[in-house]
Design a protein around this motif. Structure first.
Motif, PDB file in Angstrom:
ATOM      1  N   MET A   1     -14.244  -9.867  39.231  1.00  0.00           N
ATOM      2  CA  MET A   1     -13.554 -10.414  40.384  1.00  0.00           C
ATOM      3  C   MET A   1     -13.605  -9.439  41.562  1.00  0.00           C
ATOM      4  O   MET A   1     -13.933  -9.821  42.662  1.00  0.00           O
ATOM      5  CB  MET A   1     -12.100 -10.737  40.055  1.00  0.00           C
ATOM      6  N   CYS A   2     -13.276  -8.174  41.300  1.00  0.00           N
ATOM      7  CA  CYS A   2     -13.215  -7.219  42.407  1.00  0.00           C
ATOM      8  C   CYS A   2     -14.553  -6.540  42.645  1.00  0.00           C
ATOM      9  O   CYS A   2     -14.771  -5.960  43.702  1.00  0.00           O
ATOM     10  CB  CYS A   2     -12.130  -6.178  42.171  1.00  0.00           C
ATOM     11  N   GLY A   3     -15.449  -6.583  41.661  1.00  0.00           N
ATOM     12  CA  GLY A   3     -16.754  -5.971  41.816  1.00  0.00           C
ATOM     13  C   GLY A   3     -16.761  -4.462  41.666  1.00  0.00           C
ATOM     14  O   GLY A   3     -17.785  -3.822  41.853  1.00  0.00           O
ATOM     15  N   LYS A   4     -15.630  -3.890  41.311  1.00  0.00           N
ATOM     16  CA  LYS A   4     -15.533  -2.436  41.203  1.00  0.00           C
ATOM     17  C   LYS A   4     -16.330  -1.942  39.998  1.00  0.00           C
ATOM     18  O   LYS A   4     -16.241  -2.502  38.915  1.00  0.00           O
ATOM     19  CB  LYS A   4     -14.074  -2.032  41.066  1.00  0.00           C
ATOM     20  N   THR A   5     -17.109  -0.896  40.201  1.00  0.00           N
ATOM     21  CA  THR A   5     -17.871  -0.300  39.113  1.00  0.00           C
ATOM     22  C   THR A   5     -17.479   1.152  38.866  1.00  0.00           C
ATOM     23  O   THR A   5     -17.740   1.674  37.791  1.00  0.00           O
ATOM     24  CB  THR A   5     -19.383  -0.356  39.394  1.00  0.00           C
ATOM     25  N   HIS A   6     -16.882   1.806  39.871  1.00  0.00           N
ATOM     26  CA  HIS A   6     -16.468   3.201  39.730  1.00  0.00           C
ATOM     27  C   HIS A   6     -15.094   3.401  40.366  1.00  0.00           C
ATOM     28  O   HIS A   6     -14.773   2.768  41.373  1.00  0.00           O
ATOM     29  CB  HIS A   6     -17.473   4.144  40.390  1.00  0.00           C
TER      30      HIS A   6
ATOM     31  N   GLY B   1     -15.275  -7.920  28.826  1.00  0.00           N
ATOM     32  CA  GLY B   1     -15.891  -9.242  28.788  1.00  0.00           C
ATOM     33  C   GLY B   1     -14.790 -10.265  28.555  1.00  0.00           C
ATOM     34  O   GLY B   1     -14.090 -10.214  27.550  1.00  0.00           O
ATOM     35  N   ASP B   2     -14.604 -11.175  29.485  1.00  0.00           N
ATOM     36  CA  ASP B   2     -13.487 -12.114  29.461  1.00  0.00           C
ATOM     37  C   ASP B   2     -14.016 -13.539  29.499  1.00  0.00           C
ATOM     38  O   ASP B   2     -15.044 -13.814  30.117  1.00  0.00           O
ATOM     39  CB  ASP B   2     -12.605 -11.859  30.687  1.00  0.00           C
TER      40      ASP B   2
ATOM     41  N   ALA C   1     -22.070 -18.894  30.022  1.00  0.00           N
ATOM     42  CA  ALA C   1     -21.510 -19.351  31.299  1.00  0.00           C
ATOM     43  C   ALA C   1     -19.989 -19.219  31.323  1.00  0.00           C
ATOM     44  O   ALA C   1     -19.377 -19.343  32.378  1.00  0.00           O
ATOM     45  CB  ALA C   1     -21.919 -20.793  31.566  1.00  0.00           C
ATOM     46  N   ASN C   2     -19.385 -18.971  30.163  1.00  0.00           N
ATOM     47  CA  ASN C   2     -17.933 -18.847  30.085  1.00  0.00           C
ATOM     48  C   ASN C   2     -17.499 -17.382  29.963  1.00  0.00           C
ATOM     49  O   ASN C   2     -16.381 -17.094  29.578  1.00  0.00           O
ATOM     50  CB  ASN C   2     -17.383 -19.664  28.897  1.00  0.00           C
ATOM     51  N   ILE C   3     -18.382 -16.444  30.286  1.00  0.00           N
ATOM     52  CA  ILE C   3     -18.068 -15.024  30.184  1.00  0.00           C
ATOM     53  C   ILE C   3     -18.191 -14.377  31.560  1.00  0.00           C
ATOM     54  O   ILE C   3     -19.104 -14.663  32.325  1.00  0.00           O
ATOM     55  CB  ILE C   3     -19.022 -14.311  29.206  1.00  0.00           C
ATOM     56  N   GLN C   4     -17.248 -13.501  31.858  1.00  0.00           N
ATOM     57  CA  GLN C   4     -17.284 -12.724  33.098  1.00  0.00           C
ATOM     58  C   GLN C   4     -16.803 -11.315  32.792  1.00  0.00           C
ATOM     59  O   GLN C   4     -16.069 -11.108  31.837  1.00  0.00           O
ATOM     60  CB  GLN C   4     -16.413 -13.366  34.165  1.00  0.00           C
ATOM     61  N   LEU C   5     -17.243 -10.354  33.577  1.00  0.00           N
ATOM     62  CA  LEU C   5     -16.769  -8.988  33.431  1.00  0.00           C
ATOM     63  C   LEU C   5     -15.648  -8.738  34.429  1.00  0.00           C
ATOM     64  O   LEU C   5     -15.799  -9.024  35.616  1.00  0.00           O
ATOM     65  CB  LEU C   5     -17.900  -7.991  33.684  1.00  0.00           C
ATOM     66  N   LEU C   6     -14.527  -8.231  33.930  1.00  0.00           N
ATOM     67  CA  LEU C   6     -13.372  -7.939  34.775  1.00  0.00           C
ATOM     68  C   LEU C   6     -12.937  -6.498  34.567  1.00  0.00           C
ATOM     69  O   LEU C   6     -13.001  -5.976  33.453  1.00  0.00           O
ATOM     70  CB  LEU C   6     -12.205  -8.866  34.423  1.00  0.00           C
TER      71      LEU C   6
ATOM     72  N   GLY D   1      -5.244  -4.423  36.893  1.00  0.00           N
ATOM     73  CA  GLY D   1      -6.592  -4.814  36.527  1.00  0.00           C
ATOM     74  C   GLY D   1      -6.825  -6.302  36.714  1.00  0.00           C
ATOM     75  O   GLY D   1      -5.925  -7.120  36.532  1.00  0.00           O
ATOM     76  N   CYS D   2      -8.042  -6.647  37.078  1.00  0.00           N
ATOM     77  CA  CYS D   2      -8.398  -8.061  37.245  1.00  0.00           C
ATOM     78  C   CYS D   2      -8.189  -8.837  35.947  1.00  0.00           C
ATOM     79  O   CYS D   2      -7.752  -9.981  35.965  1.00  0.00           O
ATOM     80  CB  CYS D   2      -9.850  -8.200  37.702  1.00  0.00           C
TER      81      CYS D   2
END
Length: 74
Positions: free
Chosen positions: A1-6, A17-18, A33-38, A56-57
């Motif tokens: 959602m936020c795109g934060k990596t660091h 993995g959500d 298609a039902n998985i996203q990284l948060l 946290g997202c």
């Protein structure tokens, strides 16, 4: 959602993995298609996201899904 990596100190952000649609709400277990990284910044660590909210997202998304589920029951 936020795109934060660091994080601000350069350490990698912990990602989870959500399921986009939670399994208890009918979401598919193994559908890519039902998985996203948060991000999982547990406890919020005091730093705000771009929307001004802390935490946290993953925790925010899970709380939102729980609130929507409870509203449907009422």
């Amino acid at each position: 959602m936020c795109g934060k990596t660091h994080e601000d100190d350069g350490t990698p952000t912990r990602l989870i993995g959500d399921h986009v649609v939670e399994r208890r709400d009918g979401g598919a277990d193994l559908d890519p298609a039902n998985i996203q990284l948060l991000c999982s910044r547990e406890g919020g660590n005091g730093r705000a996201h771009e929307d001004g909210k802390v935490g946290g997202c993953h925790a925010r998304k899970t709380a939102r899904a729980r609130n929507e589920r409870m509203a449907r029951r009422a």
